[in-house]
Design a protein around this motif. Sequence first.
Motif, mmCIF file in Angstrom:
data_model
loop_
_atom_site.group_PDB
_atom_site.id
_atom_site.type_symbol
_atom_site.label_atom_id
_atom_site.label_comp_id
_atom_site.label_asym_id
_atom_site.label_seq_id
_atom_site.Cartn_x
_atom_site.Cartn_y
_atom_site.Cartn_z
ATOM 1 N N GLU A 224 0.834 -1.207 0.000
ATOM 2 C CA GLU A 224 0.000 0.000 0.000
ATOM 3 C C GLU A 224 0.866 1.254 0.000
ATOM 4 O O GLU A 224 0.555 2.235 -0.675
ATOM 5 N N GLU A 225 1.960 1.226 0.771
ATOM 6 C CA GLU A 225 2.877 2.367 0.800
ATOM 7 C C GLU A 225 3.535 2.560 -0.559
ATOM 8 O O GLU A 225 3.741 3.692 -1.012
ATOM 9 N N HIS A 228 1.052 4.257 -2.808
ATOM 10 C CA HIS A 228 0.929 5.680 -2.502
ATOM 11 C C HIS A 228 2.093 6.469 -3.107
ATOM 12 O O HIS A 228 1.894 7.558 -3.656
ATOM 13 N N ARG A 231 1.740 6.729 -6.885
ATOM 14 C CA ARG A 231 0.661 7.676 -7.201
ATOM 15 C C ARG A 231 1.120 9.112 -6.989
ATOM 16 O O ARG A 231 0.909 9.979 -7.846
ATOM 17 N N ASP A 232 1.781 9.365 -5.853
ATOM 18 C CA ASP A 232 2.186 10.729 -5.512
ATOM 19 C C ASP A 232 3.235 11.277 -6.477
ATOM 20 O O ASP A 232 3.215 12.463 -6.816
ATOM 21 N N THR A 350 -5.790 6.212 1.710
ATOM 22 C CA THR A 350 -5.117 6.998 0.669
ATOM 23 C C THR A 350 -3.866 7.702 1.176
ATOM 24 O O THR A 350 -3.091 8.240 0.395
ATOM 25 N N GLY A 351 -3.675 7.692 2.499
ATOM 26 C CA GLY A 351 -2.512 8.364 3.060
ATOM 27 C C GLY A 351 -2.718 9.842 3.285
ATOM 28 O O GLY A 351 -1.792 10.547 3.698
ATOM 29 N N ASP A 352 -3.922 10.343 3.043
ATOM 30 C CA ASP A 352 -4.181 11.778 3.215
ATOM 31 C C ASP A 352 -4.003 12.222 4.664
ATOM 32 O O ASP A 352 -3.625 13.363 4.930
#
Length: 458
Positions: A224-225, A228, A231-232, A350-352
């Motif tokens: 998952e990390e 992220h 994506r970022d 989402t890590g937001d």
Amino acid sequence: MLVELEEKEATLINVGLLIEALKTENLDQFRAEFTELHPYDQAQFYTHISEELRAVLYRYVAPKEMAELFENIEIDEEDYEKFLAEMDPVYVADMLSHMYADDAADVLHELNEEQASNYLTMMDDEAAQEVQELLGYKEYTAGSLMTPEFISVEANDTVSFAMKTLKQEAPNAETIYYVFVTDTNKKLLGVLSLRTLIVAPDDAVIEDLMDDRVVSVLVTEDQEEVAHKMRDYNLLAVPVVDEKHHLLGIITVDDIIDVMDEEASDDYSKLAGVSDLDSVDKSPLSAAKKRLPWLIILLFLGMMTASLIGQFEEALSQKAILAVFIPLIGGMAGNTGTQALAVAVRGIATGDLIHESKWRLVMREAGTGLITGAICGVVVTGIVYVWQQDLLLGALVGASIFITLIVATLAGSLVPLFMHKMKIDPAVASGPFITTINDIISILIYFGLATTFMHYLL
């Protein structure tokens, strides 16, 4: 619309011709139609035909072609074993040898240890060694996702030498858009785009052209990390390194898309109170087995709610109209809690929330609960007064809604944050779970107020 209909009609014709060719064992016709299909469409055709037709297909499709088909296949985990069992073991080993190492490892992950070991023994030695190394990494980590088929050059190489390396290794590399730069000890130093390499002078040194601000992930990092980060930073591929920054492999965007889909499906399943929503079960018994654990837990929680209502039997006997509003208050609490839960779980997933204070989220949800509770409380007070001509009853129900919505909103945001802090998947705080908990809370608030002010109501 007309073009879409024509394409769909053409696809149906192709499928019909393919099935007919397999039934009549017409090799030339089958090969002519099958090779025209995109690998994804080949995979769809393969998974939807009968076992008898697949037995013919294995004779007409080479292991190398089947490898490409399996890299595009979308099936349930339990079906991998079924499909491989239909093939000759030597055919399977040859197919796995032609697959990218990470894809072959994904297939073998779905088999038991003995089966995987047997196929590895029969595979090409070099391919088997690469797959074996990937199988040694913990599942759902960067190591289990990465592929060792990438292109790297050394910092002191010239562009001319790097282009020669690229041409030699490109046929076996999973992606060539990024060329990674290392030192003589294979430590990651930077990255170079294919475009930069093509337009640079032949005698230029790679170290002068590379970007040393390379984004990488540790081999032990959770998938998952990794998703992220990709994506970022809008990456097509990300390098995987060990603790000493040695380059071990890369993770490509197609694998990360699968991860994001898998994680989203998993979270949605848990929010729905189902263990696995990703597969379409073949029998009611199988579906029931997956849903029963949550339903049994919720059944006992529901019994707690019924028991609580029983404790206020005296209040109900004195003012029977109170029972009418139980579903209203419980439903509003459940809906509000689920809304807050969805916001919190999404922020975590989402890590937001890494960039936003968790305390700020809780305060914002508390404010939301306060505003929505106040408005809904006033509205329901007016409705009950007009309906029952009883202002005190309306005020009681309105106050209960007001307090309940604030508490339910706070519960919906705090429970997943607490679970995340305790290293528990916050999606476990599923919609049905938080709804039932809020039912209990709302009953306590409603009848607590009713009991307190009963003498005014009478």
